[in-house]
Design an enzyme around this catalytic site. Structure first.
Site, PDB file in Angstrom:
ATOM      1  CG  ASP B  11      -1.676   1.300   1.437  1.00  0.00           C
ATOM      2  OD1 ASP B  11      -1.655   2.142   0.518  1.00  0.00           O
ATOM      3  OD2 ASP B  11      -2.285   1.464   2.506  1.00  0.00           O
ATOM      4  CE  LYS B  73      -1.815   7.055  -3.469  1.00  0.00           C
ATOM      5  NZ  LYS B  73      -2.267   6.137  -2.407  1.00  0.00           N
ATOM      6  CD  GLU B 174      -4.819   3.652  -2.591  1.00  0.00           C
ATOM      7  OE1 GLU B 174      -5.574   4.593  -2.300  1.00  0.00           O
ATOM      8  OE2 GLU B 174      -3.633   3.805  -2.900  1.00  0.00           O
ATOM      9  CG  ASP B 197      -9.590   4.475   0.629  1.00  0.00           C
ATOM     10  OD1 ASP B 197      -9.091   5.103   1.585  1.00  0.00           O
ATOM     11  OD2 ASP B 197      -8.908   3.762  -0.143  1.00  0.00           O
TER      12      ASP B 197
END
Lengths: 182, 603
Positions: B11, B73, B174, B197
């Site tokens: 992850d 990210k 994800e 999420d």
């Protein structure tokens, strides 16, 4: 073009239960043929085509009446619907553009009243389109029957109208989704 | 077990990253030598020596903010031109355009790194942690990405893994990963699950159907620029204003951001915190109280941005025959905020399910997917979708959709191209992802060049097949119908041929000018916001002003006056205008809510 009916191992019939399509697609997935490269995307595309009644009719006609063409002209009530859809879509697009440009909660709130009205207008249109589509897809068994005696004209005419209805339905639905975001 | 069989699950998060593996049928998260399972997604470049990674890097944030890179990210796979002035201004490290229009992080005069470089270092560290814990070399991995990542962002992630010496066996979405973690021990259940999420930098919502071990994603939506980072930043700005800190140095901004985040985290459990800034500036200390209620006023607008995304995904799932959502699964660190849980309950009348560890569920899901790929887990089948419509630019700058969003992947679709003029050697086609009608409003993924056999116009026939594989990555094949040969077309970086004059200017200008330019950009953005707000205030007050309390009226009038004053002031003070806008924005929150309420009353 590859045959979606064959890919999913289904009979080349216009009247297909969505559950049957789903089961056929799932069973193939379970088969462990999951890693066989290309075939997975073929199966997914085949499912998408057969699940949509308009695409299914187009695909089926392509097989039983390969030289036929969908009817171009449209009926009077479709014409009337078309005349009413255009202005609604234009109004909503202008509203959405304003909303997109707004950077503050207040500027967006100012548009809320108009957005609620637009949402209602779109829902009304969608509620009109659905029965019109339904009236045509309900005749699938009849089309199949007629095709056995070589008559595909009614089915081709229905396909012409269904293509318009599908496109308008998609356009309305896109606007409705965009309005949900306001 | 041979080393070839081993696949790990990673992850790669905005705030922290984890690595997991399936052991005896169960997914586990692996710990480093200190026992830590969360690796902070942070890399810093000390003046001498090799880069620091993880916790060590995190410690240098306040001391060397420009040399410490976190939340990378958010910049993966994006062109520089895509950045807003606000994004540039709010990053402690400095972002500069690269020669191909890409984003570079400028550590100092001699060191510039790409977002992939930073991610590769994090991935390498995770791989080391796994190798040490498993006592096996590791070469293959499943890496998770936000479901709403486009092709370029996914490709950038894959490239980073490659740079770290890893083969990516699958890029896993994800929320899908979290659903796998949730569903592994509920294989007999049959239900429609929505995964909400909300992480450090990205938000995803996916709706899945789970039946007899068959996991099918039916709809997904999201925002790859919305997460806990934005809440930290909003809170830091509020604190700076509240404490009258004025202009902040890089280090001060970094410290304030750290304290803001700590306060946010503490307020998940407490109703009141004291934010302390000891010896913050020239030996002066500052402190202020922050109530949960006040924090929620700051966080609410950001959390509310997730509502339309959820509604959209729910509507699309229902459209595809998914039935009503029965479970609402919460993952991602930001879902610890009580306000998130409360608002979700209110919006969707569903009791949120937080049975999964908000930080670990995605890593566990990645481990499960890795286990499925190497045959350690056999009872699950997984099918996902592509989040964004894929299309090409056609005449008039419109987008022509070739593969609609939420199509089950892998998927493919063909288009036939022909030469428009005699002896045309090739044709360039711009590839887009997104839902907007105009090409320019969508993501520009890149360009392909379709070669034609020379001949009179209309004679060449090239079939182009667009396919999206299980990683959500695009592949383009061209088939010459005359020769029957297929070949892979390269998707060239869209950033290469940016026509945007502004970008070219930015690239050619030296870094010294960047700051002035930035001030100008911030001013323009702020001015547009003022021009939007002021008339909106008048209109809103005319409509529902009678429903406001006198003190609200006074607050709005004062804030509006301040905006007008700065706007008409002698100098272009971008910072002051931004601050004035922010106060007016804040002062009009109630007015906005009342106005929306009124709109629904009438319907």
């Amino acid at each position: 073009m590859t045959n979606p009916f064959a890919i999913l191992g289904l009979p080349e019939s216009l009247v297909l239960d969505p559950v049957v399509i789903e089961t056929a697609w799932r069973d193939l997935h379970r088969d462990g043929r999951d890693h066989a490269g290309d075939t997975a995307s073929d199966r997914n595309v085949a499912r998408a085509i057969l699940t949509d009644p308009v695409d299914r009719l187009a695909c089926w006609l392509g097989r039983v009446d390969p030289d036929g063409e969908p009817e171009r002209g449209i009926s009077a009530n479709l014409m009337d619907l078309f005349a009413r859809i255009g202005p609604v879509l234009t109004t909503i697009d202008a509203l959405l553009t304003k909303h997109r440009k707004a950077t503050t909660a207040l500027a967006r709130a100012v548009l809320a009243k108009e957005a609620v009205a637009a949402q209602l207008a779109i829902q009304t249109l969608l509620q009109e389109i659905q029965p019109m589509k339904g009236a045509l897809t309900d005749r699938f068994a009849e089309f199949e029957e007629r095709a056995r005696s070589g008559d595909c004209r009614e089915a081709q005419r229905a396909l012409g109208e269904l293509k318009f209805l599908k496109r308008w339905e998609e356009q309305c639905r896109e606007r409705l989704l965009a309005l949900l975001g306001t | 077990m041979s080393e070839d069989d081993l696949i790990i699950g990673i992850d790669l998060g905005t705030t922290h990253s984890l690595v997991g593996v399936v052991d005896s049928g169960f997914p586990i998260v692996l710990a480093d030598e200190t026992g830590a399972r969360l690796l902070p997604s942070c890399v810093s470049w000390p003046l001498r020596g090799s880069p620091l990674i993880g916790t060590e890097a995190l410690r240098t944030r306040a001391l060397a903010p420009r040399r410490t890179v976190s939340s990378i990210k958010r910049f993966m796979g994006r062109p520089f031109a895509d950045l807003t002035a606000d994004e540039c201004a709010s990053t402690p490290y400095s972002l500069v355009p690269g020669p191909r229009g890409e984003i570079l992080i400028r550590i100092d005069e001699n060191t510039q790194v790409t977002p992939e470089d930073v991610s590769a270092l994090l991935l390498r560290r995770l791989c080391d942690i796994a190798e040490e814990a498993l006592e096996h070399p590791v070469r293959r991995a499943v890496v998770t990405v936000p479901a709403y990542f486009n092709h370029a962002q996914r490709e950038s992630t894959r490239k980073a893994a490659e740079m770290a010496g890893l083969t990516v066996e699958r890029l896993l979405n994800e929320p899908t990963a979290a659903a796998l973690a949730y569903g592994l021990d509920r294989l007999d259940e049959s239900s429609t699950v929505a995964v909400y999420d909300l992480g450090g930098g990205t938000f995803d919502l996916s709706v899945l159907q789970m039946r007899d071990g068959f996991f099918e994603v039916i709809a997904t939506a999201g925002d790859t620029r919305l997460g806990g980072d934005d809440i930290d930043l909003a809170l830091a700005r509020y604190l700076a204003d509240e404490l009258h800190l004025g202009e902040l140095t890089d280090s001060e901004a970094a410290v304030l951001l750290i304290r803001a985040r700590e306060a946010k985290e503490a307020l998940s459990g407490e109703d009141l915190v004291v934010v302390r800034l000891p010896f913050f500036r020239a030996g002066n200390s500052y402190e202020t109280e922050l109530s949960r209620e006040h924090f929620e006023r700051i966080a609410r607008p950001l959390i509310e941005r997730t509502a339309p995304i959820c509604r959209r995904a729910f509507a699309e799932a229902a459209e595809k025959g998914g039935g009503p959502v029965q479970r609402l699964l919460l993952v991602g660190g930001s879902t610890r905020i009580p306000l998130v849980r409360e608002t979700l309950r209110e919006w969707f009348h569903l009791e949120p399910d937080y049975s999964q560890h908000p930080d670990e569920a995605v890593a566990l899901g990645a481990a499960i997917q890795a286990g499925m790929l190497c045959g350690r887990i056999r009872q699950i089948l997984l099918v996902d979708v592509t989040p964004l419509s894929l299309g090409i630019e056609t005449f008039g700058g419109l987008m022509n959709v070739i593969i609609p969003r939420n199509s089950t992947i892998p998927v493919k679709a063909g288009e036939l191209f022909t030469n428009a003029v005699d002896r045309q050697p090739s044709m360039a086609i711009r590839i887009l992802q997104g839902e907007r009608e105009l090409a320019k409003d969508n993501w520009q993924i890149g360009e392909i060049v379709v070669p034609f056999t020379p001949g009179p116009k209309g004679s060449a026939r090239v079939g182009v097949q667009f396919s999206i594989n299980r990683d959500g990555l695009l592949e383009v094949l061209a088939r010459d119908t005359a020769t029957g040969t297929d070949h892979l077309l390269e998707i060239r970086d869209a950033a290469v041929d940016v026509e945007d004059a502004a970008v070219e200017r930015m690239i050619s200008e030296s870094v010294d000018f960047a700051f002035e330019d930035l001030n100008e950009r911030v001013w323009t953005e702020a001015r547009m916001k003022s021009e939007e707000l002021l008339p909106a205030v008048d209109e809103a007050l005319a409509a529902v002003g009678d429903r406001l309390l006198p003190e609200d009226h006074a607050a709005i009038a004062t804030a509006a006056e301040r905006v007008r004053a700065v706007l008409g002031g002698p100098i272009r003070d971008a910072r002051a205008l931004k601050a004035a806008n922010a106060s007016l924005d804040e002062a009009t929150q109630t007015l906005a809510a009342v106005l929306v309420e009124a709109a629904f009353e009438g319907s």
